[in-house]
Design an enzyme around this catalytic site. Structure first.
Site, PDB file in Angstrom:
ATOM      1  N   ASN A   1      17.084  -8.058  64.393  1.00 58.10           N
ATOM      2  CA  ASN A   1      17.936  -6.805  64.024  1.00 58.10           C
ATOM      3  C   ASN A   1      16.951  -5.382  64.461  1.00 58.10           C
ATOM      4  OD1 ASN A   1      19.687  -4.484  63.323  1.00 58.10           O
ATOM      5  ND2 ASN A   1      19.147  -4.992  61.190  1.00 58.10           N
ATOM      6  N   TRP A   2      17.252  -4.867  65.578  1.00 59.58           N
ATOM      7  CA  TRP A   2      16.429  -3.802  65.948  1.00 59.58           C
ATOM      8  C   TRP A   2      16.817  -2.617  65.507  1.00 59.58           C
ATOM      9  CZ3 TRP A   2      16.154  -4.608  72.056  1.00 59.58           C
ATOM     10  CH2 TRP A   2      15.468  -5.768  72.493  1.00 59.58           C
ATOM     11  N   LYS A   3      17.873  -2.472  64.476  1.00 62.12           N
ATOM     12  CA  LYS A   3      18.442  -1.163  64.085  1.00 62.12           C
ATOM     13  C   LYS A   3      18.466  -0.153  65.087  1.00 62.12           C
ATOM     14  CE  LYS A   3      16.235  -3.024  59.912  1.00 62.12           C
ATOM     15  NZ  LYS A   3      15.901  -2.687  58.555  1.00 62.12           N
TER      16      LYS A   3
ATOM     17  N   HIS B   1      25.263  -4.999  56.387  1.00 59.65           N
ATOM     18  CA  HIS B   1      23.765  -4.840  56.207  1.00 59.65           C
ATOM     19  C   HIS B   1      23.630  -3.840  55.090  1.00 59.65           C
ATOM     20  CE1 HIS B   1      19.629  -3.666  57.052  1.00 59.65           C
ATOM     21  NE2 HIS B   1      19.532  -4.598  57.663  1.00 59.65           N
TER      22      HIS B   1
ATOM     23  N   GLU C   1      21.754  -1.270  54.855  1.00 66.14           N
ATOM     24  CA  GLU C   1      21.853   0.084  55.247  1.00 66.14           C
ATOM     25  C   GLU C   1      23.056   0.656  55.520  1.00 66.14           C
ATOM     26  OE1 GLU C   1      19.011  -0.517  58.251  1.00 66.14           O
ATOM     27  OE2 GLU C   1      17.520  -1.082  56.887  1.00 66.14           O
TER      28      GLU C   1
ATOM     29  N   GLU D   1      19.402 -11.001  51.744  1.00 72.16           N
ATOM     30  CA  GLU D   1      18.666  -9.900  52.174  1.00 72.16           C
ATOM     31  C   GLU D   1      18.429  -8.991  50.841  1.00 72.16           C
ATOM     32  OE1 GLU D   1      18.056  -8.964  56.729  1.00 72.16           O
ATOM     33  OE2 GLU D   1      19.663  -7.794  55.796  1.00 72.16           O
TER      34      GLU D   1
ATOM     35  N   GLY E   1      12.412  -3.872  54.922  1.00 75.51           N
ATOM     36  CA  GLY E   1      11.252  -2.933  55.417  1.00 75.51           C
ATOM     37  C   GLY E   1      10.157  -2.510  54.495  1.00 75.51           C
TER      38      GLY E   1
ATOM     39  N   SER F   1      11.401  -8.229  55.192  1.00 73.40           N
ATOM     40  CA  SER F   1       9.928  -8.310  55.473  1.00 73.40           C
ATOM     41  C   SER F   1       9.342  -9.565  55.891  1.00 73.40           C
ATOM     42  CB  SER F   1       9.038  -7.959  54.053  1.00 73.40           C
ATOM     43  OG  SER F   1       9.413  -6.645  53.910  1.00 73.40           O
TER      44      SER F   1
ATOM     45  N   GLY G   1      13.898  -7.536  61.135  1.00 74.02           N
ATOM     46  CA  GLY G   1      14.072  -6.184  61.267  1.00 74.02           C
ATOM     47  C   GLY G   1      12.657  -5.962  62.017  1.00 74.02           C
ATOM     48  N   GLY G   2      11.765  -5.375  61.201  1.00 78.65           N
ATOM     49  CA  GLY G   2      10.435  -4.865  61.719  1.00 78.65           C
ATOM     50  C   GLY G   2       9.725  -5.697  62.822  1.00 78.65           C
TER      51      GLY G   2
HETATM   52  C1  PEP Z   1      16.603  -6.081  58.397  1.00 81.56           C
HETATM   53  O1  PEP Z   1      16.661  -5.148  58.979  1.00 81.56           O
HETATM   54  O2  PEP Z   1      17.596  -6.881  58.300  1.00 81.56           O
HETATM   55  C2  PEP Z   1      15.235  -6.520  57.699  1.00 81.56           C
HETATM   56  C3  PEP Z   1      15.276  -7.671  57.042  1.00 81.56           C
HETATM   57  O3  PEP Z   1      14.214  -5.443  57.753  1.00 81.56           O
HETATM   58  P1  PEP Z   1      12.665  -5.967  57.645  1.00 81.56           P
HETATM   59  O4  PEP Z   1      12.512  -7.376  58.264  1.00 81.56           O
HETATM   60  O5  PEP Z   1      12.039  -5.093  58.395  1.00 81.56           O
HETATM   61  O6  PEP Z   1      12.510  -5.943  56.302  1.00 81.56           O
END
Ligand code: PEP
Length: 258
Positions: free
Chosen positions: A9-11, A94, A96, A164, A170, A210, A231-232
């Protein structure tokens, strides 16, 4: 046997040229047939990446969509638009979207219903905040989000759930494999109760929060963890490909590379 799903997930990251560079690098990598790889870039890169990925084994997904088929919804994107761009998946609910954009379970279940009706696989995200975990409410929150998110949804053959925990997204603080497995097994039991054992056994449940190349293997070793939503660590092609290869690239990275 559930096929693993490794989803990025590049956001709100990467302009088109960066997205294209990443995709060229990732396509040069190889991984076993037992896993599906999915990239969910911003809407702005979907068209170009769908052309780039023609004939590729990498799936394309979106990070959100509207539940209406069309109409006066300025700034929104419909399921048909995503299908037209070759999206197979869409991330819905999500944290966010829930926290920053105020999406609630009613809106999310409308989106889930539309995605399923249109033939895009929804990745329904659920998870508790740190306060909710500290208060011992994790299962209650997850139950509410899963059951409300799937209200009036009768057929979930093509659905993925992502657990999640909000406190892990993040932050660099992932849930331990045991913490994640406990919730994943609980989610599977909810699906068993609402649908059937066959449906529960088939459902893929991803962990997100993470995830990185150093912790993915242990997370994926858990019985009810069928993949990861990342994500990251999905923003760098080298790092993401190490993460995809979690079970064969053992010791090929160190935590210093993260
Ligand atoms: C996400 O955005 O769904 C996520 C899990 O981010 P990260 O891996 O950066 O925690």
């Amino acid at each position: 046997m559930r096929k693993q799903l490794i989803a990025g997930n590049w956001k709100m990251n990467k302009v088109l040229s960066e997205a294209a560079t990443f995709m060229i690098a990732l396509q040069a990598k190889h991984w076993p047939e037992d896993r599906e790889v999915l990239i969910c870039p911003p809407f702005t890169s979907l068209h170009a990446l769908s052309k780039e990925l023609e004939g590729s084994k990498i799936f394309l997904g979106a990070q959100n969509m509207h539940f209406k088929e069309n109409g006066a919804f300025t700034g929104e994107v419909s399921a048909d638009m995503l299908l037209d761009l070759g999206c197979s998946y869409v991330i819905l609910g999500h944290s966010e979207r829930r926290q920053v954009f105020g999406e609630d379970d009613t809106l999310i279940h409308n989106k889930v219903k539309t995605a399923l009706k249109k033939g895009i696989t929804p990745i329904l995200c659920v998870g508790e905040t740190s306060e909710e975990r500290r208060a011992g409410d994790t299962k209650q929150i997850v139950k509410m989000q899963v059951l409300h998110g799937l209200e009036e949804v009768h057929d979930i053959e093509d659905l993925v759930i992502a657990y999640e925990p909000v406190w892990a997204i993040g932050t660099g603080e992932n849930a331990t494999p045991q913490q994640a497995e406990e919730v994943h097994a609980y989610i599977r039991s909810l699906i068993y109760g609402k649908y059937s054992k066959r449906v529960a056994d088939k459902l893929r449940i991803l962990y997100g929060g993470s995830v990185n190349p150093a912790n993915v293997k242990e997370l994926m070793a858990q019985e009810d963890i069928d993949g990861v939503l990342v994500g990251g660590s999905s923003l760098d092609a080298e790092k993401f490909s190490k993460l995809i290869m979690h079970d064969v690239s053992e010791n090929s990275f160190s935590t210093e590379n993260q």
